[in-house]
Design an enzyme around this catalytic site. Structure first.
Site, mmCIF file in Angstrom:
data_model
loop_
_atom_site.group_PDB
_atom_site.id
_atom_site.type_symbol
_atom_site.label_atom_id
_atom_site.label_comp_id
_atom_site.label_asym_id
_atom_site.label_seq_id
_atom_site.Cartn_x
_atom_site.Cartn_y
_atom_site.Cartn_z
ATOM 1 N N LEU A 180 -2.871 3.038 -2.740
ATOM 2 C CA LEU A 180 -2.983 2.220 -3.793
ATOM 3 C C LEU A 180 -1.869 2.231 -4.319
ATOM 4 O O LEU A 180 -0.528 3.090 -4.176
ATOM 5 C CB LEU A 180 -3.821 3.766 -4.484
ATOM 6 C CG LEU A 180 -5.579 3.443 -4.656
ATOM 7 C CD1 LEU A 180 -6.223 4.933 -5.123
ATOM 8 C CD2 LEU A 180 -5.886 2.624 -4.896
ATOM 9 N N ASP A 181 -1.527 1.100 -4.772
ATOM 10 C CA ASP A 181 -0.292 0.939 -5.813
ATOM 11 C C ASP A 181 0.021 2.058 -6.790
ATOM 12 O O ASP A 181 -0.856 2.629 -7.177
ATOM 13 C CB ASP A 181 -0.426 -0.118 -6.495
ATOM 14 C CG ASP A 181 -0.219 -1.663 -5.700
ATOM 15 O OD1 ASP A 181 -0.020 -1.904 -4.334
ATOM 16 O OD2 ASP A 181 -0.598 -2.611 -5.417
ATOM 17 N N PRO A 182 1.461 2.903 -6.909
ATOM 18 C CA PRO A 182 1.458 3.907 -8.020
ATOM 19 C C PRO A 182 0.900 3.679 -9.265
ATOM 20 O O PRO A 182 0.344 4.081 -9.735
ATOM 21 C CB PRO A 182 3.162 3.199 -8.415
ATOM 22 C CG PRO A 182 3.476 2.579 -7.266
ATOM 23 C CD PRO A 182 2.635 1.581 -6.223
ATOM 24 N N LEU A 183 0.050 1.986 -9.687
ATOM 25 C CA LEU A 183 -0.241 1.880 -10.954
ATOM 26 C C LEU A 183 -1.745 2.247 -10.722
ATOM 27 O O LEU A 183 -2.412 2.459 -11.999
ATOM 28 C CB LEU A 183 0.620 0.018 -11.259
ATOM 29 C CG LEU A 183 -1.042 -0.714 -12.709
ATOM 30 C CD1 LEU A 183 -0.752 0.006 -13.942
ATOM 31 C CD2 LEU A 183 -1.118 -1.562 -11.940
ATOM 32 N N ALA A 184 -2.401 2.513 -10.193
ATOM 33 C CA ALA A 184 -3.938 1.944 -9.881
ATOM 34 C C ALA A 184 -4.262 3.862 -9.658
ATOM 35 O O ALA A 184 -3.443 4.797 -8.939
ATOM 36 C CB ALA A 184 -4.189 1.873 -8.318
#
Length: 335
Positions: free
Chosen positions: A75-79
């Site tokens: 998962l991306d850091p934002l997610a």
């Protein structure tokens, strides 16, 4: 909690963690590793004795010899949301979760396009959004449902002729050919919440310089001379831009960011992702709705245990171990 019957220890297994927004997936795995590598649930007594009082390395042969751990889809850091973790022989099953059905909730903020298609990136173009209504969004979703062709973002690590796509964009190297579209399946796509201007999201403050825009346009002009990153005249950030939340169930390999980006274009605007939650990855979920669903372990359970594992219960397990036991899926080493 009711007692759970466990096979012979240590065990190999799969379980889900509720990743918070901010940290990378790898940092989450490394933090979980510090706990599982000291647990009799997952490690032989002999190895536990050798590791006593030592920091568990995040990588390298010693780390792999002590405990095998991995995740089934970054998962991306934002997610935030479901991150599937494999322990021991469970790591061999993680590839099953790359192509499985996944469910997401994602918030789109209109009027601004970024290089990464999300709020972690820099502004590259702004466009009108005031004409976009709830009804227009719902109508436009139809063209993004079912089996579709999706083009990955140019700011991605995918390679073309051995060069990452983002290098073409950053250095102003014309793409030798169009980015190859991927066939993905959007099983369901619906408008979950219409926020309008009732939110606190704002466009990123960081923006592309004139030189950076020219470099990216040069890269894209290698395949499409009509592409322009010019801001739409008269568009400003003075008013609060429209936001809405989409719920989608998609096949593996689908770029949620690209769906948001392409949808905004179809609406005659620009847009990017400001929140992204993975609510399902295969049978691991945030909220169970089916018999075979397995609920994920909240990140706070591991976070609290890192500073204070706490006392053990009448079976000898700490709170975090008990939470995992209640939610894990044992992997049979004979299969």
């Amino acid at each position: 909690m009711p007692k759970v019957s466990l096979p012979h220890l240590p065990i190999s297994c799969l379980f889900g963690v509720v990743k918070p927004s901010g940290p990378t997936s790898m940092s989450i795995i490394n933090d979980v590793k510090q706990l599982v590598a000291r647990s009799a649930l997952f490690v032989e007594a002999e190895k536990l004795e050798k590791a006593a009082g030592q920091k568990i390395p995040s990588k390298g042969r010693r780390a792999r010899d002590l405990i095998k751990i991995g995740q089934g889809g970054t998962l991306d850091p934002l997610a935030d949301g479901v991150l599937v973790v494999g322990i021991g022989k469970g790591t061999k099953r993680l590839s099953d979760f790359l192509d499985c059905t996944k469910e997401y909730y994602s918030t789109c903020l209109l009027g601004c396009e970024t290089d990464t298609y999300d709020s972690e990136g820099a502004r590259i173009r702004i466009a009108p959004w005031q004409h976009v209504t709830k009804e227009k969004v719902e109508s436009a979703l139809i063209q993004f449902s079912g089996e579709i062709q999706q083009t990955p973002p140019i700011f991605s690590a995918l390679k073309m002729d051995g060069i990452p796509l983002y290098e073409y964009a950053r250095k102003g190297i014309p793409l030798p050919r169009p980015i190859e579209p991927r066939k993905v399946t959007v099983h369901s796509l619906e408008l979950s919440e219409w926020k309008g201007s009732n939110h606190e999201f704002r466009w990123p403050k960081k923006s592309f310089s004139k030189e950076e825009k020219e470099a990216m346009e040069t890269a894209l002009h290698g395949v499409d001379e009509n592409i322009s990153l010019e801001d739409h005249p008269g568009t400003t950030a003075d008013a609060v831009p429209t936001a809405f939340v989409l719920k989608m169930k998609v096949s593996g390999g689908t770029y949620v960011r690209s769906i948001i980006h392409d949808l905004a274009h179809a609406l005659g605007s620009a847009g990017h992702v400001v929140t992204l939650t993975r609510s399902r990855q295969g049978r691991f979920v945030l909220e169970p709705t089916e018999d075979e669903d397995r609920q994920c372990v909240p990140w706070e359970v591991f976070e609290n245990a890192s500073s204070n594992p706490g006392p053990v219960d009448d079976e000898g397990w700490t709170k975090w171990e008990r939470e995992v036991i209640e939610r894990l899926e044992v992997v049979d080493s004979k299969k």
